[in-house]
Write an enzyme that holds these catalytic residues in place. Sequence first.
Site, PDB file in Angstrom:
ATOM      1  N   ASP A  82       0.692  -1.342   0.056  1.00 18.17           N
ATOM      2  CA  ASP A  82       0.095   0.057  -0.001  1.00 18.17           C
ATOM      3  C   ASP A  82       1.027   1.217   0.046  1.00 18.17           C
ATOM      4  O   ASP A  82       1.672   1.516   0.917  1.00 18.17           O
ATOM      5  CB  ASP A  82      -0.896  -0.035   1.229  1.00 18.17           C
ATOM      6  CG  ASP A  82      -1.922   1.086   1.386  1.00 18.17           C
ATOM      7  OD1 ASP A  82      -2.350   1.497   0.307  1.00 18.17           O
ATOM      8  OD2 ASP A  82      -2.048   1.308   2.432  1.00 18.17           O
ATOM      9  N   GLY A 182      -7.256   9.367   6.578  1.00 16.29           N
ATOM     10  CA  GLY A 182      -7.321  10.018   8.197  1.00 16.29           C
ATOM     11  C   GLY A 182      -8.881  10.251   8.286  1.00 16.29           C
ATOM     12  O   GLY A 182      -9.698   9.997   7.386  1.00 16.29           O
ATOM     13  N   HIS A 209      -9.403   5.429  -2.086  1.00 19.58           N
ATOM     14  CA  HIS A 209      -8.516   5.303  -1.001  1.00 19.58           C
ATOM     15  C   HIS A 209      -9.368   6.351   0.329  1.00 19.58           C
ATOM     16  O   HIS A 209     -10.245   6.914   0.058  1.00 19.58           O
ATOM     17  CB  HIS A 209      -7.066   6.156  -1.081  1.00 19.58           C
ATOM     18  CG  HIS A 209      -6.204   5.176  -1.710  1.00 19.58           C
ATOM     19  ND1 HIS A 209      -5.142   4.525  -1.212  1.00 19.58           N
ATOM     20  CD2 HIS A 209      -6.222   4.464  -3.243  1.00 19.58           C
ATOM     21  CE1 HIS A 209      -4.508   3.737  -1.944  1.00 19.58           C
ATOM     22  NE2 HIS A 209      -5.280   3.621  -3.283  1.00 19.58           N
ATOM     23  N   GLY A 211     -11.180   5.364   2.770  1.00 23.08           N
ATOM     24  CA  GLY A 211     -12.554   4.857   3.060  1.00 23.08           C
ATOM     25  C   GLY A 211     -13.184   5.238   4.277  1.00 23.08           C
ATOM     26  O   GLY A 211     -14.509   5.261   4.575  1.00 23.08           O
ATOM     27  N   ASN A 231     -10.028   1.160  -0.018  1.00 23.99           N
ATOM     28  CA  ASN A 231      -9.111   1.038   1.002  1.00 23.99           C
ATOM     29  C   ASN A 231      -9.551   1.383   2.263  1.00 23.99           C
ATOM     30  O   ASN A 231     -10.113   2.818   2.458  1.00 23.99           O
ATOM     31  CB  ASN A 231      -7.850   1.925   0.652  1.00 23.99           C
ATOM     32  CG  ASN A 231      -6.998   0.976  -0.378  1.00 23.99           C
ATOM     33  OD1 ASN A 231      -7.454   0.295  -1.233  1.00 23.99           O
ATOM     34  ND2 ASN A 231      -5.656   1.322  -0.444  1.00 23.99           N
TER      35      ASN A 231
HETATM   36  P1  13P Z   1      -8.228   5.790   5.690  1.00 24.78           P
HETATM   37  O1  13P Z   1      -7.076   5.097   6.743  1.00 24.78           O
HETATM   38  O2  13P Z   1      -8.679   7.038   5.524  1.00 24.78           O
HETATM   39  O3  13P Z   1      -9.464   4.673   5.710  1.00 24.78           O
HETATM   40  O4  13P Z   1      -7.540   5.238   4.334  1.00 24.78           O
HETATM   41  C1  13P Z   1      -6.946   4.031   4.261  1.00 24.78           C
HETATM   42  C2  13P Z   1      -6.048   4.072   2.891  1.00 24.78           C
HETATM   43  O5  13P Z   1      -6.397   4.733   2.044  1.00 24.78           O
HETATM   44  C3  13P Z   1      -4.989   2.916   2.876  1.00 24.78           C
HETATM   45  O6  13P Z   1      -4.369   3.109   1.547  1.00 24.78           O
HETATM   46 ZN    ZN Z   2      -4.306   5.269   0.631  1.00 15.33          ZN
END
Ligand code: 13P
Ligand code: ZN
Length: 287
Positions: A82, A182, A209, A211, A231
Site C-alpha cells: 500500500d 485519516g 482510498h 475509506g 482502502n
Molecule cells: P483511511 O485510513 O482513511 O481509511 O484510508 C486507508 C487508505 O487509503 C490506505 O491506503
Molecule cells: Zn491510501
Amino acid sequence: MSLVSMGPLLRDASKKQYAVGAFNMVNLEFLGAVIAAAENLQTPVIVNIAEVHFSFIDVELCAHAVRFAAARSSVPVALNLDHGLSFETAARALALGFTSIMFDGSGLPLEDNIRISAEIGRMCHASGAALEAELGSVGAEGDGGLESEADPRLFTDPELAEDFVRRTCCDALAVAIGNSHGKYKGEPRLDFDRLATLRKAAGIPLVLHGGSGISADDFRRAIGLGISKINYFTGMSQAALELVHKPADNKIEQYNDYPQLILETGRAVRSVVEQQMRVFLNGVKPL
Ligand code: 13P
Ligand code: ZN
C-alpha cells in the site's frame, strides 16, 4: 488457497458491481480480524501492508503470515503493497510474495509518476502481480489519525486518465475525487460527476482510498460508478485505540493481562471490517 493476484479480483468486482475491501494489517490481530470477516461474509479480500508502516512492523514476518493465512483460508486473498514509494520497495515486496503493488507517485511530477509506474508495472506483470497507480493526489498520506480534507486542485484530471493508464499499463487506478486519508474534516463530499467521467476515460477498475468516514450511501454510489477496490484503515485503528483510550466504556479494568486486550482488539477490528465489507459487497454474492 494460495495468494491470488489483485487483477482478476478487481475485474470480477467491476463486472458484478461490488468492491473488494483492502484493509491494512499492522499486527496479527488485524490480519486475523480481516481474514475472519472475509470468511464469514464469503468475500474476496485484499490485505494491505503500507510502506509508511514498515518502521513499525516486521514486513517479512507479516508477508509470511499473510501467505500462511491465505493458504488456510476459504476465500481468495491478495497481498498488496500500500502506497509504495519507490521501485526498490516494490521489488522488495514482490520478492516477498506480494501479489499486487500500489505505487504512489502522486507527489512526483506527472512524467516521473508515469515513468516509474510503468517500470514497476513491467516488473509486476513479469511476476504475475498487478499494479495500482495513482493519478492526482489523495491527501494526508502518512498522517495516521489526523484530520484532513481533500484539495480540489489535486483531484484526478479525467483528461489525463486515458493516457496515464495506457502508458503505465496499470491494472487499477487510484483516484482523488474528494476522498482523503485519516479522519475527514466535516462531511466528505465526493465528486461523482468526475468519477463517472474518469471511469469512461480510464476503462479499468478504479480505487477509492481514504475509506474511513465515507457513508454507506456514498460507497454504493461510488461502486455503481466504477469503484472496485476500497482502502480502509483509520476506522480499524480507531476501534483498537478506543479500547485503550476509553477504559470507562469497556472492559479494560477487567484486563488482568495483556492477552485479554489482544482478544478484544481482534473482536473490535473484526466488527468494523465486517460492517464495511457488507456495504462493499453491495448485495452481491461473489463466491
Ligand atoms: P483511511 O485510513 O482513511 O481509511 O484510508 C486507508 C487508505 O487509503 C490506505 O491506503
Ligand atoms: Zn491510501
